[in-house]
Enzyme design. Structure first.
Site, short mmCIF file in Angstrom:
data_model
loop_
_atom_site.label_atom_id
_atom_site.label_comp_id
_atom_site.label_asym_id
_atom_site.label_seq_id
_atom_site.Cartn_x
_atom_site.Cartn_y
_atom_site.Cartn_z
N GLY A 8 0.82 -1.20 0.00
CA GLY A 8 0.00 0.00 0.00
C GLY A 8 0.86 1.25 0.00
O GLY A 8 0.54 2.25 0.64
N GLY A 11 -0.37 5.17 -0.97
CA GLY A 11 -1.30 5.96 -0.17
C GLY A 11 -0.64 7.18 0.45
O GLY A 11 0.55 7.43 0.28
N GLN A 12 -1.43 7.92 1.21
CA GLN A 12 -0.95 9.17 1.81
C GLN A 12 0.25 8.93 2.71
O GLN A 12 1.28 9.61 2.59
CB GLN A 12 -2.08 9.83 2.61
CG GLN A 12 -1.69 11.17 3.22
CD GLN A 12 -2.71 11.68 4.21
OE1 GLN A 12 -3.45 10.90 4.84
NE2 GLN A 12 -2.78 12.99 4.38
N LEU A 13 0.16 7.97 3.60
CA LEU A 13 1.28 7.66 4.48
C LEU A 13 2.39 6.94 3.73
O LEU A 13 3.57 7.28 3.87
CB LEU A 13 0.80 6.79 5.65
CG LEU A 13 1.87 6.26 6.60
CD1 LEU A 13 2.56 7.41 7.34
CD2 LEU A 13 1.27 5.26 7.58
N ASP A 34 1.82 -1.72 -4.66
CA ASP A 34 0.48 -1.15 -4.59
C ASP A 34 -0.36 -1.82 -5.66
O ASP A 34 0.18 -2.32 -6.66
CB ASP A 34 0.51 0.36 -4.82
CG ASP A 34 -0.72 1.05 -4.25
OD1 ASP A 34 -0.68 1.47 -3.08
OD2 ASP A 34 -1.74 1.13 -4.96
N ILE A 35 -1.67 -1.82 -5.47
CA ILE A 35 -2.56 -2.43 -6.44
C ILE A 35 -2.73 -1.56 -7.68
O ILE A 35 -3.11 -2.04 -8.75
CB ILE A 35 -3.94 -2.72 -5.80
CG1 ILE A 35 -4.73 -3.71 -6.66
CG2 ILE A 35 -4.70 -1.43 -5.55
CD1 ILE A 35 -5.99 -4.22 -6.01
N ASP A 52 -1.46 -7.06 -5.34
CA ASP A 52 -2.69 -7.03 -4.55
C ASP A 52 -2.42 -7.82 -3.27
O ASP A 52 -2.09 -9.00 -3.32
CB ASP A 52 -3.82 -7.67 -5.36
CG ASP A 52 -5.15 -7.67 -4.61
OD1 ASP A 52 -5.18 -7.27 -3.43
OD2 ASP A 52 -6.15 -8.07 -5.23
N TYR A 142 -14.26 0.57 9.95
CA TYR A 142 -12.82 0.85 9.99
C TYR A 142 -12.30 0.74 11.43
O TYR A 142 -11.29 0.08 11.70
CB TYR A 142 -12.57 2.25 9.43
CG TYR A 142 -11.12 2.69 9.44
CD1 TYR A 142 -10.16 2.03 8.68
CD2 TYR A 142 -10.72 3.80 10.19
CE1 TYR A 142 -8.84 2.44 8.67
CE2 TYR A 142 -9.41 4.22 10.19
CZ TYR A 142 -8.47 3.54 9.43
OH TYR A 142 -7.16 3.96 9.43
N LYS A 146 -9.75 -2.00 13.08
CA LYS A 146 -8.51 -1.59 13.73
C LYS A 146 -8.43 -2.12 15.17
O LYS A 146 -7.37 -2.55 15.63
CB LYS A 146 -8.38 -0.06 13.72
CG LYS A 146 -8.07 0.53 12.35
CD LYS A 146 -6.75 0.02 11.79
CE LYS A 146 -6.39 0.67 10.49
NZ LYS A 146 -5.16 0.11 9.89
#
Length: 315
Positions: A8, A11-13, A34-35, A52, A142, A146
């Site tokens: 991933g 993404g933003q992070l 990343d996908i 994936d 979400y 978590k």
């Protein structure tokens, strides 16, 4: 040659964390996955592979062939997007984590990093200086995923010795990627609107306080946690993490000092209920005591830095 795998990464992070890991370990030792194949074009400073995380055989193959010893598992469906596709969010968030933990056990990997979130807290959680240990009861898929993920991380450490480490991130704000479907992402989008000279419509009301963090602090905290000696990591579920708290009204006022003509209005939507269930502020004293966490950016410093760099950053 040992490698670090980021799942991933686009993404933003992930975008900024991958760059920092390459700076530390060298691009030949870092693998961004990343996908989204188009998103991987940004990772010309390290290895990159379209992958994936739900394709377990593909992940296992990369880990074996690339001699991966650390995994940063960042792939997830975030809060607002997860409420639109709850079953998919649960499947992706939980099945992928359990697979990575099991893979770490089987392959005897050195370290795993998995991010948690303030979404683990719920409406019955103390809202001011939310402590490390308290009632949670999250009410979003979400947050539920978590919270469950934190329990699995601690379980795999206690039962199998998997060195998995985690942080409960507050809302993360950066200028190097676009909003990614989170409830706190208004605090990213608002800067884009200000610089573009556009009116900003906030989907949270003006007095909604949420814990927030500027991306350089989030990257620093992640690296500091992963570099800390194993004996210093006392919490194996996930550490509370904090830097600042502010409302849409306050971040708007901070930006308006630089852009006097900037305007805002408020039209709360379904994300308001999500935000209302989260803390106003976080007590992260355990992170500060155990491995020396210390933030650097407050609201005014972050605003000035973003407005300085964002206009020249292209997407």
């Amino acid at each position: 040659m040992e490698s670090i795998l980021i799942i991933g990464a686009a993404g933003q992070l992930g975008s900024e964390l991958t760059q920092e890991l390459a700076n530390i370990y060298g691009g030949d030792h870092v693998i961004a996955t990343d996908i989204n194949p188009e998103a991987l074009e940004k990772f010309d400073f390290c290895k990159s592979i379209r992958m994936d995380v739900m394709d377990q055989e593909a992940v296992r193959k990369v880990v074996k062939e690339e001699n991966v010893k650390q995994i940063y598992h960042l792939a997830a469906v975030l809060s607002a997007t997860g409420e639109k596709k709850p079953l998919f969010a649960w499947q992706l968030n939980m099945e992928s984590l359990l697979f990575i933990l099991e893979l770490a056990k089987e392959e005897k990997l050195d370290k795993i990093y998995w991010p948690s979130s303030i979404a683990v807290f719920g409406p019955n959680t103390p809202k001011i200086n939310t402590p490390q240990y308290c009632v949670k009861e999250p009410n979003t898929v979400y947050g539920i995923s978590k919270q469950a993920g934190e329990r699995w991380c601690e379980y795999y450490f206690q039962k199998y010795g998997v060195d998995v480490r985690s942080l409960r991130y507050p809302g993360l704000i950066g200028y190097k990627s676009l909003p990614g479907g989170g409830t706190t992402d208004y605090a990213v989008d608002i800067f884009h609107k200000a610089i573009a000279g556009e009116h900003f419509v906030s989907f949270l009301n003006e007095e909604t306080y949420l814990p927030m963090m500027y991306m350089p602090d989030a990257i620093k905290a992640t690296i500091d946690l992963m570099h800390a000696p194993i004996e210093d990591i006392k919490i194996r579920s996930s550490y509370n993490l904090s830097a600042m708290s502010f409302s849409p009204k306050e971040i708007y006022s901070s930006i308006k000092l630089h852009y006097p003509d900037f305007s805002i209005s408020y039209q709360p939507d379904f994300r308001q209920a999500i935000a209302d269930s989260w803390p106003d502020s976080i007590d992260d004293s355990h992170a500060r005591q155990d491995w020396g966490w210390k933030h650097e950016f407050g609201l005014s410093e972050m605003t000035a830095d973003i407005l300085k760099h964002l206009p020249s950053f292209s997407f």
